[in-house]
Write a protein that holds these residues in place. Structure first.
Motif, PDB file in Angstrom:
ATOM      1  N   ARG A  56       0.839  -1.198   0.000  1.00 26.49           N
ATOM      2  CA  ARG A  56       0.000   0.000   0.000  1.00 26.49           C
ATOM      3  C   ARG A  56       0.876   1.250   0.000  1.00 26.49           C
ATOM      4  O   ARG A  56       1.869   1.322   0.738  1.00 26.49           O
ATOM      5  CB  ARG A  56      -0.927   0.002   1.223  1.00 26.49           C
ATOM      6  N   TRP A  72       3.719  -0.701   3.843  1.00 28.00           N
ATOM      7  CA  TRP A  72       3.002   0.568   3.731  1.00 28.00           C
ATOM      8  C   TRP A  72       3.993   1.707   3.523  1.00 28.00           C
ATOM      9  O   TRP A  72       5.054   1.736   4.159  1.00 28.00           O
ATOM     10  CB  TRP A  72       2.173   0.793   4.988  1.00 28.00           C
ATOM     11  N   ASP A  74      -3.237  -2.021  -2.647  1.00 31.46           N
ATOM     12  CA  ASP A  74      -4.218  -0.938  -2.592  1.00 31.46           C
ATOM     13  C   ASP A  74      -4.877  -0.661  -3.934  1.00 31.46           C
ATOM     14  O   ASP A  74      -6.067  -0.346  -3.999  1.00 31.46           O
ATOM     15  CB  ASP A  74      -3.594   0.336  -2.021  1.00 31.46           C
TER      16      ASP A  74
END
Length: 622
Positions: free
Chosen positions: A220, A342, A407
């Motif tokens: 993500r 992330w 994502d």
């Protein structure tokens, strides 16, 4: 050193890699290309192995070391971790030792004698020791079964972690031509792989390239907007109490981020080269030996970290290359359980990296190489396609379909025709240069486009420009996104110490009156993907533990932590979380049943079997 009883577990199976795998390591079958690699090396062949972090690279040299006569010599740059690596092998009943600069004379002498007496199965060496005649003379006098060169990307001049000492390792081919060599790395493009083979004189070696996909990792990338608070929300909402790594570009940001997390109740520690050696060692030890520690670090931290239960890796600054990003994110979820990679990413990251490249040491070819690395990284950040597919394609691997666990798959971004917006922005830069002989950074150009009467606009009379206010249809953040993406697409460049924006050789393709180049831009998603989303590839996704087994799992973790403290070891060296989860789900009542659990080899069964059964049988605490 392992006890004679445990050491004998390896000696009796020295003709059969599958038996060694089961009895020593506790696994029923090899994964992917492991068996093929091991068979090739056992038969005396050289190998260059690319396998993702957590893919089981270490077995590819540890089992040949146990099967072939002699001692397996592992060249590793990870001096600070050698003791943990030796501890992990000794837990399995493998006789292991190391030689590096942390030892005194008596310790080195004892290890050397054990090597010469054939009382070791595996010996770890730092690469700089192979430049010493005394080390080479020692190897001459003993019997070496295999040379393993771990973290082999360190030999690549343009790799992400170049180490000059690795260039000396070609001596192994010249001096020990009959000893098979296996070089291993988690990240290398085809070009880097060829460079590794050439520099290590492994041009005749067989190449093994494993599947680079890590389906348990959810990738993500979020727009940067107060990144420390974004990180805190991620940890509080999705990873409370989890171990993880946060990467920052500078030492100062490492300190500030660790302090911010600590002040908000997160068990966070800083790690960077500016800390004294005892502090770095203490923080690394706590990360490895305690549960739920978050390490905030520069990229100096992490290579060779075998901690399997790192549940997230977060980047608050843009990595310099996909190789570095993949290597760093690969430290999450080595146990195969769901984990998060992330990143928070923004315009300032792009401008900072471009500036660093312009000011970097080295010739023009070196800067061009750094620029290509950054361009690939930016393409990954800005893609509207599956991120995993883009990541795998960089390493030459095709993805059959979108992954469903990144994502862009979970919340597909929209794209819009940004040609007119790009023309407005590029025209503003042209007019400033042509009419005023001026260059400015993103902030002033956005103010001109949006028609803001700021002090600086008044000072330079920019309201008189024909482009003043032509971009009022977009907000500040939207214009920053346009600039960021034009930089990523090479239609805009950063110049000088003040980050002024200038045109590139291809900017004119967008500005031409007839048939201008069309510019498609990404619209950031309005919502974030659901945490812990499951990969579509269910055949490789980890098996979930039944909810009712959770209390048993926690009881086993408490037993493991207490045992680890008593023995002065990292908990995962005793058993991985994945193994404890299986034990909790099955709840064996006999040693034979426990032995059937993946990850419970003969050495660990002998050492911990009865204690595990006792922990399972203990009544629940009120």
């Amino acid at each position: 050193m392992a006890s004679p009883e445990l050491a004998s577990a390896t000696a009796t199976d020295q003709a059969n890699p599958v038996d060694v795998l089961r009895r020593v390591f506790g696994y029923d079958s090899f994964r992917g290309t492991q068996q093929e690699i091991i068979g090739h090396v056992v038969s005396g062949g050289d190998a260059l192995v690319l396998m993702p972090t957590g893919g089981g690279k270490s077995l590819c040299y540890q089992i040949p070391a146990l099967v072939r006569p002699g001692v397996g010599v592992v060249v590793s740059p990870l001096i600070a971790l050698m003791q943990d690596q030796v501890d992990a092998l000794e837990e399995l009943g493998v006789r292991a030792g190391f030689l590096n600069s942390t030892q005194d004379h008596a310790q080195r002498r004892s290890t050397e004698q054990a090597f010469l007496a054939g009382e070791l199965d595996v010996l770890y060496l730092a690469p700089e020791r192979l430049k010493l005649d005394t080390t080479l003379d020692l190897l001459d006098r003993g019997e070496v079964s295999v040379f393993a060169i771990d973290e082999a990307h360190c030999v690549a001049q343009w790799g992400h972690d170049f180490r000059p000492d690795y260039l000396e390792l070609s001596v192994l081919h010249r001096r020990y031509p009959d000893v098979p060599r296996i070089a291993l790395t988690a990240t290398a493009t085809p070009a880097t792989r060829e460079e590794i083979a050439e520099r290590l004189q492994l041009t005749e070696a067989r190449h093994f390239v494993a599947d680079f996909d890590r389906p348990n990792i959810q990738y993500r990338i979020a727009p940067k907007n107060d990144p420390r608070k974004q990180l805190l929300k991620l940890l509080q909402d999705e990873h409370p109490g989890d171990a993880g790594i946060v990467y920052r570009l500078s030492r100062a940001e490492v300190e500030r981020t660790a302090e911010f997390l600590s002040s908000n109740g997160i068990n966070a520690l800083p790690y960077h080269a500016g800390l004294d050696k005892p502090t770095r060692a203490e923080h690394q030890s706590r990360f490895l030996r305690e549960d739920g520690v978050v390490m905030v670090a520069t990229i100096a931290f992490g290579m060779g970290i075998d901690k399997p239960d790192v549940r997230f890796v977060a980047h608050l600054d843009l990595p310099k290359s996909i190789e570095g990003y993949y290597q760093e994110t690969g430290r999450a979820g080595r146990d195969g359980l769901p984990s998060t990679a992330w990143m928070a990413y923004g315009l300032q990251d792009v401008m900072q990296q471009r500036k660093m490249i312009d000011n970097s040491d080295g010739d023009e070819a070196h800067r061009r190489m750094l620029g290509r690395h950054l361009d690939s990284m930016l393409a990954l950040c800005e893609t509207v396609e599956c991120r995993r597919s883009r990541l795998l394609a960089y390493f030459g691997q095709d993805a059959a379909q979108p992954c469903g666990n990144c994502d862009t798959c979970l919340t597909p971004p929209e794209s819009w025709d940004g040609t007119v917006a790009a023309q407005k922005l590029l025209s503003t830069i042209v007019r400033l240069k042509r009419e005023r002989n001026q260059k400015f950074g993103a902030g002033q150009i956005i103010d001109i486009l949006r028609g803001k009467n700021t002090t600086k606009v008044e000072q330079f009379q920019h309201a008189e420009l024909s482009v003043f206010g032509v971009g009022s249809d977009l907000g500040d953040n939207e214009w920053r996104g346009v600039i960021r993406q034009l930089l990523a697409q090479g239609l805009l460049a950063v110049e000088g110490d003040y980050g002024t924006l200038v045109l590139t050789d291809v900017s004119g393709e967008v500005l031409r009156r007839e048939d201008p180049r069309q510019v498609w831009l990404r619209t950031e998603p309005k919502r974030t993907p659901q945490a812990k989303a499951k990969a579509k590839d269910t055949k490789r996704a980890p098996q979930e533990m039944p909810d009712e087994a959770e209390p048993v799992f926690q009881k086993l973790r408490a037993w493991r932590m207490e045992t680890a403290r008593e023995e002065g070891k990292a908990p995962f060296i005793i058993f991985h979380d994945a193994t404890l989860r299986q034990i909790a789900a099955v709840q064996p009542t006999t040693l034979d049943e426990l032995a059937a659990i993946s990850g419970v080899g003969e050495g660990k069964l002998n050492r911990y079997g009865q204690a595990v059964l006792a922990a399972l049988a203990a009544p629940e605490e009120e």
